[in-house]
Design a protein around this motif. Structure first.
Motif, mmCIF file in Angstrom:
data_model
loop_
_atom_site.group_PDB
_atom_site.id
_atom_site.type_symbol
_atom_site.label_atom_id
_atom_site.label_comp_id
_atom_site.label_asym_id
_atom_site.label_seq_id
_atom_site.Cartn_x
_atom_site.Cartn_y
_atom_site.Cartn_z
ATOM 1 N N MET A 1 28.579 -45.978 -0.369
ATOM 2 C CA MET A 1 28.359 -44.538 -0.295
ATOM 3 C C MET A 1 29.343 -43.845 -1.228
ATOM 4 S SD MET A 1 28.325 -42.099 3.112
ATOM 5 C CE MET A 1 27.284 -43.204 4.031
ATOM 6 N N SER A 2 28.883 -42.863 -2.007
ATOM 7 C CA SER A 2 29.757 -42.165 -2.946
ATOM 8 C C SER A 2 30.817 -41.373 -2.195
ATOM 9 C CB SER A 2 28.932 -41.209 -3.815
ATOM 10 O OG SER A 2 28.424 -40.145 -3.024
ATOM 11 N N LYS A 3 31.862 -40.960 -2.934
ATOM 12 C CA LYS A 3 32.936 -40.197 -2.298
ATOM 13 C C LYS A 3 32.412 -38.905 -1.684
ATOM 14 C CE LYS A 3 36.333 -42.971 -3.339
ATOM 15 N NZ LYS A 3 37.057 -43.704 -2.296
ATOM 16 N N GLU A 4 31.489 -38.241 -2.387
ATOM 17 C CA GLU A 4 30.937 -36.996 -1.856
ATOM 18 C C GLU A 4 30.178 -37.242 -0.557
ATOM 19 O OE1 GLU A 4 27.756 -33.480 -3.136
ATOM 20 O OE2 GLU A 4 28.420 -34.966 -4.604
ATOM 21 N N ASN A 5 29.369 -38.308 -0.524
ATOM 22 C CA ASN A 5 28.624 -38.615 0.685
ATOM 23 C C ASN A 5 29.532 -39.119 1.792
ATOM 24 O OD1 ASN A 5 26.010 -37.916 -0.176
ATOM 25 N ND2 ASN A 5 25.847 -39.804 -1.351
ATOM 26 N N GLN A 6 30.634 -39.803 1.416
ATOM 27 C CA GLN A 6 31.601 -40.223 2.420
ATOM 28 C C GLN A 6 32.172 -39.015 3.144
ATOM 29 O OE1 GLN A 6 34.264 -42.642 0.058
ATOM 30 N NE2 GLN A 6 33.537 -44.494 1.033
ATOM 31 N N GLN A 8 30.663 -36.054 3.380
ATOM 32 C CA GLN A 8 29.591 -35.397 4.117
ATOM 33 C C GLN A 8 29.281 -36.118 5.416
ATOM 34 O OE1 GLN A 8 25.907 -35.132 1.969
ATOM 35 N NE2 GLN A 8 24.821 -34.135 3.652
ATOM 36 N N PHE A 9 29.296 -37.447 5.378
ATOM 37 C CA PHE A 9 28.967 -38.245 6.561
ATOM 38 C C PHE A 9 30.191 -39.043 7.013
ATOM 39 C CE2 PHE A 9 24.895 -37.751 4.263
ATOM 40 C CZ PHE A 9 24.201 -37.057 5.244
ATOM 41 N N SER A 10 31.264 -38.316 7.274
ATOM 42 C CA SER A 10 32.530 -38.958 7.627
ATOM 43 C C SER A 10 32.429 -39.748 8.927
ATOM 44 C CB SER A 10 33.634 -37.900 7.736
ATOM 45 O OG SER A 10 33.287 -36.905 8.694
ATOM 46 N N SER A 11 31.661 -39.253 9.897
ATOM 47 C CA SER A 11 31.535 -39.961 11.172
ATOM 48 C C SER A 11 30.888 -41.321 10.990
ATOM 49 C CB SER A 11 30.687 -39.152 12.155
ATOM 50 O OG SER A 11 31.178 -37.871 12.321
ATOM 51 N N MET A 259 22.385 -41.729 15.049
ATOM 52 C CA MET A 259 21.583 -40.527 14.843
ATOM 53 C C MET A 259 22.383 -39.273 15.159
ATOM 54 S SD MET A 259 17.932 -39.480 16.621
ATOM 55 C CE MET A 259 17.170 -40.965 15.987
ATOM 56 N N LEU A 260 23.080 -39.267 16.269
ATOM 57 C CA LEU A 260 23.811 -38.064 16.676
ATOM 58 C C LEU A 260 25.062 -37.852 15.830
ATOM 59 C CD1 LEU A 260 23.187 -38.578 20.449
ATOM 60 C CD2 LEU A 260 22.520 -36.544 19.163
ATOM 61 N N ALA A 261 25.693 -38.930 15.386
ATOM 62 C CA ALA A 261 26.825 -38.788 14.461
ATOM 63 C C ALA A 261 26.352 -38.157 13.163
ATOM 64 C CB ALA A 261 27.472 -40.146 14.207
ATOM 65 N N ALA A 262 25.183 -38.611 12.658
ATOM 66 C CA ALA A 262 24.642 -38.048 11.424
ATOM 67 C C ALA A 262 24.273 -36.574 11.605
ATOM 68 C CB ALA A 262 23.414 -38.851 10.995
ATOM 69 N N ILE A 263 23.699 -36.226 12.750
ATOM 70 C CA ILE A 263 23.340 -34.830 13.006
ATOM 71 C C ILE A 263 24.581 -33.954 13.045
ATOM 72 C CG2 ILE A 263 22.439 -33.258 14.776
ATOM 73 C CD1 ILE A 263 20.351 -35.398 15.447
ATOM 74 N N ASN A 264 25.614 -34.402 13.722
ATOM 75 C CA ASN A 264 26.852 -33.615 13.783
ATOM 76 C C ASN A 264 27.491 -33.477 12.410
ATOM 77 O OD1 ASN A 264 27.859 -32.794 16.663
ATOM 78 N ND2 ASN A 264 26.894 -34.803 16.944
ATOM 79 N N SER A 274 35.416 -37.953 13.422
ATOM 80 C CA SER A 274 35.125 -37.391 12.102
ATOM 81 C C SER A 274 36.370 -37.108 11.275
ATOM 82 C CB SER A 274 34.302 -36.104 12.248
ATOM 83 O OG SER A 274 35.004 -35.136 13.012
ATOM 84 N N HIS A 275 37.543 -37.485 11.775
ATOM 85 C CA HIS A 275 38.785 -37.217 11.051
ATOM 86 C C HIS A 275 38.822 -38.015 9.747
ATOM 87 C CE1 HIS A 275 43.069 -36.981 10.074
ATOM 88 N NE2 HIS A 275 43.130 -35.945 10.894
ATOM 89 N N PRO A 276 39.255 -37.409 8.647
ATOM 90 C CA PRO A 276 39.276 -38.103 7.352
ATOM 91 C C PRO A 276 40.071 -39.399 7.361
ATOM 92 C CG PRO A 276 39.591 -35.752 7.029
ATOM 93 C CD PRO A 276 39.627 -35.986 8.505
ATOM 94 N N PHE A 277 41.172 -39.453 8.130
ATOM 95 C CA PHE A 277 41.974 -40.671 8.182
ATOM 96 C C PHE A 277 41.142 -41.850 8.669
ATOM 97 C CE2 PHE A 277 44.550 -43.677 10.626
ATOM 98 C CZ PHE A 277 45.454 -44.078 9.662
ATOM 99 N N LEU A 278 40.305 -41.597 9.686
ATOM 100 C CA LEU A 278 39.458 -42.661 10.220
ATOM 101 C C LEU A 278 38.314 -42.985 9.267
ATOM 102 C CD1 LEU A 278 39.248 -41.574 13.979
ATOM 103 C CD2 LEU A 278 40.575 -43.466 13.012
ATOM 104 N N SER A 279 37.686 -41.968 8.719
ATOM 105 C CA SER A 279 36.526 -42.208 7.853
ATOM 106 C C SER A 279 36.905 -42.984 6.593
ATOM 107 C CB SER A 279 35.856 -40.886 7.485
ATOM 108 O OG SER A 279 36.707 -40.071 6.703
ATOM 109 N N ARG A 280 38.131 -42.790 6.101
ATOM 110 C CA ARG A 280 38.556 -43.527 4.907
ATOM 111 C C ARG A 280 38.683 -45.023 5.168
ATOM 112 N NH1 ARG A 280 41.751 -38.808 3.868
ATOM 113 N NH2 ARG A 280 43.531 -39.714 4.963
#
Length: 371
Positions: A1-6, A8-11, A259-264, A274-280
């Motif tokens: 997933m690209s950085k921009e999409n990362q 957008q969909f951090s969860s 599904m619900l993570a994507a919706i949020n 959804s915190h950036p530290f976790l998503s990275r």
């Protein structure tokens, strides 16, 4: 997933990372001898849905010709195969060393050379294999390869409309469940080397459908309902894997959680994962997933238990230390093997197409495919 999409969909990035941790815990509990209470294998079904989603994010509009389809497959090959081949060769080396009496193995059956061809061609989850072999977790990579090969067809079917997509998904899931139950004689959620592709395809297709109709779904769910349902299914999924609830309920919970993570994420609503530290940490998922079994084989089976024995303290201590080693080595593997080899494979293809334009600076190197 690209950085921009990362971003957008951090969860979803965090879910990928958490799913890999769940699977590591599941595999490492084998050394405790009490594995029935923990259904961590359900995290693989979460992976399949996530995979369909992120592949659609990246390639929905980029496969409209045979040439672009070939490019897509080459990128998936560059993303997955180098690390798969590395771990396969390492396990092959362990098996050969054991055959010469240099090592003692707890499970010698998984070093069966008759399974080597299927592992090399990543077809060992297509119904050809006769058991788990070498890097046992790679069956799911083989299953995903089948989904990648069928991605244009799945995308076309899901694009026929929201309701048509639901009908197709129902057909996929019901057919897979019937196949697993009456042909393989095992629940769909436990298909692996037998015919794991049949387990991957419905989840992957669900991820494709979810990405295509995410705007519609997001518009029909209030912010309060989206966050409330997300926490509900997070609790349900956790309960299913920890307290051994019904497998199919766990599969439903995993799918609903994605599904619900994507919706949020789509509506811009922050929550616990959804915190950036976790998503990275999501970028480490593949390395963690592929490397952790061989690290356990080397450090737990080969070093720690022979030295310290099998007392509860020794076993739990060995697992804890090995878990930390797996995380460190996976990070190094991602930065110094996975990404460089991916760039090399993609650059090799670029050189074949345009030899007259040599690479002169790092800025001209093709960006790695993060999907």
């Amino acid at each position: 997933m690209s950085k921009e999409n990362q971003r957008q969909f951090s969860s979803l990035e965090t879910l990928r990372f958490f799913a890999s941790l769940i699977i590591i815990v599941f595999h490492y509990t084998h050394y405790i001898g009490q594995r029935d209470w923990f259904k961590g294998y359900l995290a693989v079904d979460l992976f399949f849905v996530l995979s369909g989603f992120v592949i659609t994010v990246a390639y929905q509009t980029r496969i409209d010709s045979a040439r672009l389809y070939g490019t897509f497959i080459k990128k998936r090959f560059a993303r997955l195969y180098p690390l798969h081949l590395l771990t396969l060769l390492l396990y092959l080396g362990i098996g050969l060393a054991a055959a010469r009496g240099m090592l003692r193995l707890d499970n010698s059956s998984k070093y069966n050379l008759h399974e080597l061809f299927y592992n090399l061609t990543l077809t060992h989850a297509w119904g050809f294999a006769h058991g788990f072999s070498f890097n046992t977790v790679s069956w799911s990579i083989s299953a995903e390869l089948a989904a990648y090969l069928l991605f244009p067809l799945i995308l076309w079917l899901m694009s026929r409309g929201l309701i048509t997509g639901i009908v197709v998904l129902f057909t996929f899931y019901s057919s897979a469940i019937l196949f697993a139950t009456y042909v393989i004689h095992t629940p769909l959620t436990q298909l692996a080397w037998q015919a794991g592709a049949a387990r991957a395809l419905p989840g992957f297709a669900l991820g494709v459908w979810l990405r295509l109709y995410l705007p519609v779904l997001s518009s029909r769910v209030s912010n309060r309902a989206a966050i409330g349902l997300f926490y509900l299914f997070l609790i349900l999924f956790t309960t299913c894997i920890v307290f051994s609830f019904n497998d199919y309920l766990g599969m439903v919970a995993a799918s609903a959680l994605v599904m619900l993570a994507a919706i949020n994420d789509d509506i811009g609503q922050s929550h616990i994962i959804s915190h950036p530290f976790l998503s990275r940490r999501g970028e480490l998922t593949y390395s963690l997933y592929m490397v952790h079994p061989i690290i356990a084989t080397v450090f737990i089976t080969g070093i720690f238990l022979p030295i310290f024995g099998r007392s509860p303290i020794a076993v739990y201590g060995s697992i804890t230390v090995t878990f930390a080693i797996a995380f460190v080595l996976s990070t190094l593997c991602y930065k110094h093997f996975e990404l460089p080899l991916q760039r090399w494979v993609l650059q090799l293809n670029k050189k074949k197409r345009a030899p007259q334009q040599p690479i002169t600076s790092s800025s001209e190197m093709p960006a790695p495919d993060h999907v």
